[in-house]
Design a protein around this motif. Sequence first.
Motif, PDB file in Angstrom:
ATOM      1  N   GLY A 192       0.811  -1.208   0.000  1.00  0.00           N
ATOM      2  CA  GLY A 192       0.000   0.000   0.000  1.00  0.00           C
ATOM      3  C   GLY A 192       0.848   1.262   0.000  1.00  0.00           C
ATOM      4  N   ASP A 193       0.359   2.295  -0.679  1.00  0.00           N
ATOM      5  CA  ASP A 193       1.083   3.564  -0.707  1.00  0.00           C
ATOM      6  C   ASP A 193       0.275   4.632   0.017  1.00  0.00           C
ATOM      7  N   LEU A 194       0.891   5.779   0.203  1.00  0.00           N
ATOM      8  CA  LEU A 194       0.186   6.931   0.754  1.00  0.00           C
ATOM      9  C   LEU A 194       0.647   8.184   0.022  1.00  0.00           C
ATOM     10  N   LEU A 195      -0.198   9.194   0.053  1.00  0.00           N
ATOM     11  CA  LEU A 195       0.104  10.483  -0.555  1.00  0.00           C
ATOM     12  C   LEU A 195       0.082  11.521   0.548  1.00  0.00           C
ATOM     13  N   ALA A 196       1.222  12.143   0.786  1.00  0.00           N
ATOM     14  CA  ALA A 196       1.334  13.184   1.818  1.00  0.00           C
ATOM     15  C   ALA A 196       1.616  14.514   1.123  1.00  0.00           C
ATOM     16  N   MET A 197       0.797  15.513   1.414  1.00  0.00           N
ATOM     17  CA  MET A 197       0.999  16.818   0.782  1.00  0.00           C
ATOM     18  C   MET A 197       0.688  17.927   1.786  1.00  0.00           C
ATOM     19  N   GLN A 198       1.571  18.908   1.821  1.00  0.00           N
ATOM     20  CA  GLN A 198       1.373  20.069   2.678  1.00  0.00           C
ATOM     21  C   GLN A 198       1.630  21.339   1.863  1.00  0.00           C
ATOM     22  N   ILE A 199       0.638  22.213   1.832  1.00  0.00           N
ATOM     23  CA  ILE A 199       0.717  23.475   1.105  1.00  0.00           C
ATOM     24  C   ILE A 199       0.673  24.612   2.115  1.00  0.00           C
ATOM     25  N   THR A 200       1.628  25.520   2.038  1.00  0.00           N
ATOM     26  CA  THR A 200       1.642  26.684   2.919  1.00  0.00           C
ATOM     27  C   THR A 200       1.623  27.949   2.069  1.00  0.00           C
ATOM     28  N   VAL A 201       0.658  28.818   2.322  1.00  0.00           N
ATOM     29  CA  VAL A 201       0.539  30.089   1.611  1.00  0.00           C
ATOM     30  C   VAL A 201       0.465  31.195   2.649  1.00  0.00           C
ATOM     31  N   GLN A 202       1.436  32.114   2.607  1.00  0.00           N
ATOM     32  CA  GLN A 202       1.511  33.180   3.604  1.00  0.00           C
ATOM     33  C   GLN A 202       1.567  34.548   2.928  1.00  0.00           C
ATOM     34  N   GLY A 203       1.029  35.536   3.624  1.00  0.00           N
ATOM     35  CA  GLY A 203       1.055  36.898   3.123  1.00  0.00           C
ATOM     36  C   GLY A 203       0.379  37.827   4.104  1.00  0.00           C
ATOM     37  N   THR A 204      -0.416  38.735   3.583  1.00  0.00           N
ATOM     38  CA  THR A 204      -1.116  39.677   4.456  1.00  0.00           C
ATOM     39  C   THR A 204      -2.597  39.714   4.103  1.00  0.00           C
ATOM     40  N   ASP A 256      -6.334   2.352  -1.291  1.00  0.00           N
ATOM     41  CA  ASP A 256      -7.656   1.762  -1.125  1.00  0.00           C
ATOM     42  C   ASP A 256      -7.529   0.253  -1.304  1.00  0.00           C
ATOM     43  N   HIS A 257      -7.368  -0.455  -0.197  1.00  0.00           N
ATOM     44  CA  HIS A 257      -7.150  -1.897  -0.269  1.00  0.00           C
ATOM     45  C   HIS A 257      -8.382  -2.628  -0.795  1.00  0.00           C
ATOM     46  N   GLU A 258      -9.550  -2.124  -0.487  1.00  0.00           N
ATOM     47  CA  GLU A 258     -10.783  -2.776  -0.954  1.00  0.00           C
ATOM     48  C   GLU A 258     -10.945  -2.626  -2.459  1.00  0.00           C
ATOM     49  N   GLY A 259     -10.710  -1.428  -2.965  1.00  0.00           N
ATOM     50  CA  GLY A 259     -10.865  -1.188  -4.394  1.00  0.00           C
ATOM     51  C   GLY A 259      -9.609  -1.452  -5.197  1.00  0.00           C
ATOM     52  N   LEU A 314     -13.999  15.624  -3.537  1.00  0.00           N
ATOM     53  CA  LEU A 314     -12.890  14.768  -3.095  1.00  0.00           C
ATOM     54  C   LEU A 314     -13.201  14.133  -1.744  1.00  0.00           C
ATOM     55  N   LYS A 315     -13.803  14.914  -0.860  1.00  0.00           N
ATOM     56  CA  LYS A 315     -14.153  14.394   0.468  1.00  0.00           C
ATOM     57  C   LYS A 315     -15.131  13.231   0.362  1.00  0.00           C
ATOM     58  N   LYS A 316     -16.066  13.306  -0.582  1.00  0.00           N
ATOM     59  CA  LYS A 316     -17.018  12.212  -0.796  1.00  0.00           C
ATOM     60  C   LYS A 316     -16.302  10.929  -1.180  1.00  0.00           C
ATOM     61  N   ARG A 317     -15.122  11.081  -1.767  1.00  0.00           N
ATOM     62  CA  ARG A 317     -14.334   9.922  -2.187  1.00  0.00           C
ATOM     63  C   ARG A 317     -13.277   9.550  -1.161  1.00  0.00           C
ATOM     64  N   GLY A 318     -13.378  10.145   0.010  1.00  0.00           N
ATOM     65  CA  GLY A 318     -12.468   9.801   1.104  1.00  0.00           C
ATOM     66  C   GLY A 318     -11.163  10.549   1.113  1.00  0.00           C
ATOM     67  N   ILE A 319     -11.039  11.594   0.281  1.00  0.00           N
ATOM     68  CA  ILE A 319      -9.819  12.399   0.252  1.00  0.00           C
ATOM     69  C   ILE A 319     -10.116  13.723   0.941  1.00  0.00           C
ATOM     70  N   ALA A 320      -9.656  13.862   2.163  1.00  0.00           N
ATOM     71  CA  ALA A 320      -9.963  15.042   2.966  1.00  0.00           C
ATOM     72  C   ALA A 320      -8.780  16.004   2.972  1.00  0.00           C
ATOM     73  N   ILE A 321      -9.067  17.282   2.829  1.00  0.00           N
ATOM     74  CA  ILE A 321      -8.043  18.323   2.881  1.00  0.00           C
ATOM     75  C   ILE A 321      -8.246  19.103   4.168  1.00  0.00           C
TER      76      ILE A 321
END
Length: 386
Positions: free
Chosen positions: A292-304, A321-324, A374-381
């Motif tokens: 099994g694999d995983l996807l790790a992503m972190q986005i940082t946006v800074q300003g004013t 997704d082990h089931e699918g 995406l959340k409906k497909r189990g991908i939460a941000i």
Amino acid sequence: MRLFSWLYMKVIVLGCGKIGSVMGGEFARCVPGAEVTMADIDEARARDAASHITGAGWTTIDTSDHGSLYDEVGGHDLALGALPGDYGYAALKAAVEAGVDMVDVSFTPEDPTRLDEAAKEKGVTVVPDCGVAPGLSNILVGYGASRLDTVEKAHVMVGGIPEEPVPPLGYTVTWSAEGLVDEYVRDVRIVEGGETVVVPALSGLEEMTFPGVGVLEAFYTDGLRTLADSLPGVDEMWEKTLRYPGHVEKVRLLRDLGFFSDEPVKVKGRLVSPRLATARLLERSLWMPEVGDLLAMQITVQGTAAGKQHGYVFRVLDRYDHEGGVSAMARTTGYTAAIVAGMLAKGEIGGDGVVPPERLGMDQEFTKRLLSELKKRGIAIEESLV
């Protein structure tokens, strides 16, 4: 061109590999009633991909033959591209010339925005680099930027890795092996001090701790794409790839020994490309669908915002997704592209020409809709403040 009803539209998916097959299946679910054709240079692969989609057809394509590619794409209303990067631009160009909208995940060496004027003249919309990174990463940067008055920094950290380190590289192949090798050798554009500069791939090494995963190492890769030009005035912007600690040292050794070189070597009288041979060996040795694999992503946006320092952190952690039997890389890449393509098909994305993902992300309603799907497909941000 959007002169058709999405209920009866004809769609072609170019490339039926690990990502394209998922894109095609998910698009069919997003737009029920659409006539989907799966296309690949390999007949068996095209047949297999079509067999998993109710009512789908299949065909073979030769991306080196522009005329036949133009004819094949031109018989459809929408194209989804999942070809290796070396062939992606030819498909984009054929779609534009044929007057066909396209959503693409190919990481092309060429700049896809070069097709903007031609796409506008044809009245078509092209969304390039619409996978996970570039793609969802750009959308989230655009989303964060749209909620700030000024943007000072934009950082992308992303990696598709096995759920646990796998010897010898702590890594398994879940996407194009050629694309993976390119990632390790392609010079990297970053923004530093407000200027675009070029740095070597695999440089900028640092460690970071990703919640739910642990300590990872991060290094520069060339994933900003259109972001480097579409967010002017940003002081610092870069993308780094995430891997388990120790990966970069081993990959640098392979690179320094010439395993990633394009310069052919003679083997028993025949010229062999070290880069292509290495890609095939990595694919053979590190393609482990049982891991099994995983996807790790972190986005940082800074300003004013409102005269005060402000910023957002977006974090994604998706797992196999082990089931699918669908990898996290295919889920985050294929689902993102399919959802965007579905929105384009239904007329929910406006504007002709080449539309970079970050421009879509700046439309807050679009982004909220995408994240909800995406959340409906189990991908939460997850979103938090800096």
